[in-house]
Design an enzyme around this catalytic site. Structure first.
Site, short mmCIF file in Angstrom:
data_model
loop_
_atom_site.label_atom_id
_atom_site.label_comp_id
_atom_site.label_asym_id
_atom_site.label_seq_id
_atom_site.Cartn_x
_atom_site.Cartn_y
_atom_site.Cartn_z
N ARG A 73 -10.86 -6.53 5.27
CA ARG A 73 -12.17 -5.92 5.04
C ARG A 73 -12.50 -5.97 3.58
O ARG A 73 -11.72 -5.81 2.73
CB ARG A 73 -12.26 -4.45 5.58
N ARG A 85 -17.19 7.13 -8.60
CA ARG A 85 -17.43 8.61 -8.97
C ARG A 85 -15.88 9.32 -9.22
O ARG A 85 -15.49 9.87 -9.97
CB ARG A 85 -18.21 9.35 -8.04
N ASP A 102 -8.90 -2.18 -4.64
CA ASP A 102 -8.94 -2.42 -3.20
C ASP A 102 -10.43 -2.89 -2.69
O ASP A 102 -10.72 -2.61 -1.37
CB ASP A 102 -8.45 -1.34 -2.22
N ARG A 135 3.95 -1.18 -4.57
CA ARG A 135 3.97 0.15 -3.88
C ARG A 135 4.91 0.10 -2.63
O ARG A 135 4.22 -0.06 -1.63
CB ARG A 135 2.87 0.91 -3.98
N HIS A 150 2.51 -1.71 0.03
CA HIS A 150 1.39 -2.30 -0.80
C HIS A 150 1.71 -3.19 -1.82
O HIS A 150 2.45 -3.06 -2.54
CB HIS A 150 0.72 -1.13 -1.29
N GLU A 169 -5.66 -6.55 -2.19
CA GLU A 169 -4.53 -5.43 -1.88
C GLU A 169 -4.23 -5.52 -0.62
O GLU A 169 -4.80 -5.97 0.44
CB GLU A 169 -5.25 -4.05 -1.93
N ALA A 181 -0.52 5.97 10.58
CA ALA A 181 -1.83 5.89 9.48
C ALA A 181 -3.03 6.11 10.27
O ALA A 181 -4.07 6.83 9.62
CB ALA A 181 -1.53 4.66 8.73
N GLU A 184 -3.53 9.64 11.35
CA GLU A 184 -3.62 10.43 10.02
C GLU A 184 -5.08 10.40 9.39
O GLU A 184 -5.75 11.31 9.09
CB GLU A 184 -2.61 10.24 9.01
#
Ligand code: GTP
Ligand code: MG
Length: 259
Positions: A73, A85, A102, A135, A150, A169, A181, A184
């Site tokens: 995506r 922001r 990402d 990561r 990651h 990413e 995931a 969550e």
């Protein structure tokens, strides 16, 4: 090629031009933004192609496939603004490119944890892939229970006026990690981040259970692979216990396997 104008106000790009932005400027900004996003899209497509090639090669030439699913995506402009922001990002393409890593995202799901690392190795050992950061939330899950591997990677994109690097990413995870995931994520979305403690505890518990499931599946998978390597008659004897001197017979047969 540097697509960076002096200042960029993405809000104006989203069909909300301010009074001080001329039509020409708005048009120019839109074009610069498209060019900026294109680089990420092409980089993302390259990674998806690399992974698809690996998956298809396994489908044709091997018995099992380490890749279950590949999805990708491109971050939409509203999410980019929200993250600008959140990260205190200057409204310039350079700053966005540095702080928002990402914009292009690829997700790979695998059946087994060993497959996650195998796919990571196959992808990142390719000569045009540069690892920027890794990561490992599988080895070190996040406090909430999130697990995944990651990798921020860079691939070259060849445009009409030259080569530019594109940052992508890549998230690699098992089906169990993906299941966790996505639930969550839905819970966070539903409770607008004020998730009740009981649910947070439940999620942490579910993450441990998912980890245990991954470990069990990995063990069973390894067992099946090993037993597949044994000759039929030896397997039958081992299972029904008819080998007269199991140790000697076993050793003898293993020796034969090595020849
Ligand atoms: P952002 O979270 O995107 O600001 O980036 P970060 O710098 O914190 O990087 P990190 O590697 O922690 O997360 C990057 C991406 O991984 C996120 O955008 C999510 O897609 C996913 N991710 C990270 N943590 C979680 C989590 O706790 N739950 C879920 N569902 N996804 C997560
Ligand atoms: Mg995060």
């Amino acid at each position: 090629m540097d697509p960076t104008p002096a200042r960029l106000d993405l809000g104006r790009l989203l069909d909300r031009p301010g009074p001080d932005l001329s039509d020409d400027d708005a048009q120019q900004l839109r074009q610069d933004f498209t060019r900026f996003m294109m680089r990420y899209k092409f980089g993302m497509d390259e990674i998806v192609t690399k992974l698809t090639i690996l998956r298809d090669e396994f489908a044709h030439l091997h018995e099992s496939n380490p890749i279950e699913n590949i999805s990708s995506r491109l971050k939409n402009p509203d999410s980019i603004i929200e993250k600008m922001r959140r990260k205190g990002c200057d409204p310039t393409f350079v700053s966005i490119g540095e702080k928002i890593t990402d914009i292009a995202g690829v997700r790979v799901t695998c059946s087994f944890v060993s497959d996650v690392y195998h796919v990571f190795d196959m992808l990142t050992s390719q000569s045009d892939v540069v690892i920027v950061e890794v990561r490992d939330y599988i080895t070190d899950p996040k406090p909430n229970g999130y697990r995944s591997l990651h990798a921020l990677i860079e691939v070259p994109v060849f445009l009409s006026d030259g080569e530019v690097p594109a940052l992508v990413e890549v998230q690699l995870r098992t089906i169990a990690m993906d299941f966790w995931a996505s639930l969550e994520h839905k819970i966070y979305y539903k409770y607008a981040e004020a998730v009740p403690q009981s649910l947070l505890d439940g999620l942490r518990e579910a993450s441990v259970t998912a980890g245990e499931l991954d470990a069990t599946m990995e063990r069973l998978h390894a067992e099946v692979k090993t037993s597949g390597a044994l000759p039929h008659e030896l397997k039958a004897e081992l299972v029904d216990g008819t080998a007269s001197d199991p140790d000697a017979a076993f050793v003898e047969r293993l020796k034969r396997l090595g020849r």
